[in-house]
Write an enzyme that holds these catalytic residues in place. Structure first.
Site, PDB file in Angstrom:
ATOM      1  CD  GLU A 163      27.010  49.293  -5.022  1.00  0.00           C
ATOM      2  OE1 GLU A 163      26.682  50.496  -5.105  1.00  0.00           O
ATOM      3  OE2 GLU A 163      26.193  48.369  -5.032  1.00  0.00           O
ATOM      4  CD  GLU A 345      24.734  46.775  -1.678  1.00  0.00           C
ATOM      5  OE1 GLU A 345      23.976  47.323  -2.504  1.00  0.00           O
ATOM      6  OE2 GLU A 345      25.651  47.371  -1.090  1.00  0.00           O
TER       7      GLU A 345
HETATM    8  O1  IFM Z   1      21.448  51.925  -1.445  1.00  0.00           O
HETATM    9  C1  IFM Z   1      22.415  51.503  -2.349  1.00  0.00           C
HETATM   10  C2  IFM Z   1      23.667  51.073  -1.612  1.00  0.00           C
HETATM   11  O2  IFM Z   1      24.180  52.110  -0.836  1.00  0.00           O
HETATM   12  C3  IFM Z   1      24.726  50.619  -2.574  1.00  0.00           C
HETATM   13  N1  IFM Z   1      24.205  49.645  -3.500  1.00  0.00           N
HETATM   14  C4  IFM Z   1      22.976  49.962  -4.183  1.00  0.00           C
HETATM   15  C5  IFM Z   1      21.915  50.337  -3.169  1.00  0.00           C
HETATM   16  C6  IFM Z   1      20.586  50.637  -3.869  1.00  0.00           C
HETATM   17  O3  IFM Z   1      20.696  51.750  -4.699  1.00  0.00           O
END
Ligand code: IFM
Length: 440
Positions: A163, A345
């Site tokens: 990200e 994710e």
């Molecule tokens: O916790 C975060 C993660 O570090 C990166 N993606 C989003 C998650 C939730 O906010």
């Protein structure tokens, strides 16, 4: 319809959010370690110093994954644990931790996806300008070489960054470490350095790996869902998804990597040959998905549409739940970049606690994941290549500026005792995996 036999049912985790052991066994400081010490930066003054103590309890955590039937874990490496100053001498004890973790995962039948960078920048490198310094591409390549040399006899799936859009928040709005608020031009310069570091790392992985590898970057960005499924609205949503005017949009984040071009000509810091380095062939598109909005073809061109979500369809972070957006994110990213997609994710924050019966009941999370998996299934039914789905996250963990209050885990963590309790959602996910998705 069941999911493909080789579909990867996974969980994602990240070093700073679970490991703890912030000052142990020779680890250097990360920018997160320093950021958390400054009063006011993190809710309730929480820090990642102990987190879930995964550094000491990784065996228990891997055993939990095994007991749930989890097939893959995207985990990240703490750069300053391995290279305390970011470059230079290797901290053997830190590197040995990841050696043991990889062995433990493989022995449990959990496929490791190693993420090189989940926001854990060595503080020493931040003092030298961090992502604003072009030399970081060399530093990142050196760090990558250390890990690939040591682990690529067993690790075949590598993720360079998690990200970029989110951790750049540390340079735009001060929300994340290092807590800066830079002008747009400087943020775009830093993003260019991230791209360069990505390209250099992919080169190093391919040149150094001892076995055939698969390489990706976990992306999070805007998704716009078409208001109707008319051709015009779909085209408008596709356009808004890529180009809607933000500090940096999906085209800024992705086109250099997959197409070797930026959406505009005046990129700060761009030098001859950079785009060739940045555009390295990748093996899959790693998609993180949390948000979406609606858009349509308006009288004056593509426009977003305010569509209220039903009352209550919000997570504890007040993020609106729009599971249908995952289908569109998969589709738009596959159509533009031509790669198979793995959802690396997806998950929700909740206020979970153990009930009187000692169990943690989280029906909202079950419903949330269920709905998102239906979107994945729609994509598969339409022939889009989706290879896996990873829940964020295995454990409740340190949620950056929000501290520990809200929980993302399939497994509840009692931070006072470090006791783990698989929530109802963990048991439900285990059944989905065991039945190859058929109960959905
Ligand atoms: O916790 C975060 C993660 O570090 C990166 N993606 C989003 C998650 C939730 O906010």
């Amino acid at each position: 319809m069941s999911f493909p036999r080789d579909f990867l049912w996974g969980v994602s985790t990240s070093s700073y959010q679970i490991e703890g052991a912030a000052r142990e066994d020779g680890k250097g400081l990360s920018m997160g370690d320093v950021f958390c010490q400054r009063p006011g930066n993190i809710r309730h003054g929480h820090t990642g110093d102990v987190a879930c103590d995964h550094y000491h309890r990784y065996r228990e955590d891997v055993a939990l994954m095994k007991s749930l039937g989890i097939r893959a874990n995207r985990f990240s490496v703490s750069w300053p644990r391995v290279l305390p100053a970011g470059v230079g001498p290797v901290n053997e004890k830190g590197l040995a931790f990841y050696d043991r973790l990889v062995d433990e995962l493989l022995a449990a039948g959990v496929w490791p996806f190693l993420a090189l960078y989940h926001w854990d920048l060595p503080w020493e490198l931040q003092l030298r300008g961090g992502w604003q310094n072009r030399e970081i591409a060399d530093w990142f390549a050196e760090y990558t070489r250390v890990l690939v040399t040591r682990l690529s006899d067993r690790v075949t799936d590598w993720v360079t960054f998690v990200e970029p859009a989110a951790f750049l928040g540390g340079l735009t709005n001060g929300q994340h470490a290092p807590g800066l608020r830079l002008p747009r031009k400087e943020v775009l310069r830093a993003l260019h350095h991230i791209h360069l570091a990505h390209g250099r790392a992919v080169q190093v992985i391919r040149q150094t790996a001892k076995r055939p590898v698969r390489v990706a970057l976990s992306h999070v960005g805007k998704t716009v869902i078409p208001d109707t499924e008319s051709a015009a609205d779909i085209e408008a949503a596709r356009h808004l998804t890529m180009f809607a005017d933000e500090t940096y949009n999906n085209a800024w984040l992705l086109d250099p990597i997959y197409r070797g071009e930026y959406p505009v000509a005046d990129v700060p810091g761009l030098q001859d040959g950079d785009l060739k380095i940045i555009r390295q062939p990748l093996d899959f598109f790693a998609l993180n998905f949390y948000h979406a909005e609606y858009g349509r073809a308006g009288a004056n061109g593509p426009e977003t549409v305010a569509r209220p979500v039903p009352p209550g369809h919000y997570t504890a972070f007040n993020w609106e739940m729009r599971p249908e957006g995952l289908y569109w994110a998969i589709r738009f990213m596959h159509e533009r970049y031509g790669l198979p997609v793995t959802v690396t994710e997806n998950g929700m924050a909740n206020l979970d606690w153990p009930a009187l019966d000692g169990q943690v009941h989280d029906p909202q999370r079950i419903d949330f994941i269920h709905r998102h998996l239906l979107s994945v299934r729609r994509a598969l039914q339409e022939g889009l290549p989706v290879e896996g789905y990873f829940v964020w996250s295995l454990l409740d963990n340190f949620e950056w500026a929000e501290g520990y209050e809200k929980r993302f885990g399939l497994v509840y963590v009692d931070y006072a005792t470090q006791r783990r309790i698989p929530k109802d959602s963990a048991h439900w996910y285990a059944r989905v995996i065991a039945n190859q998705g058929t109960p959905l």
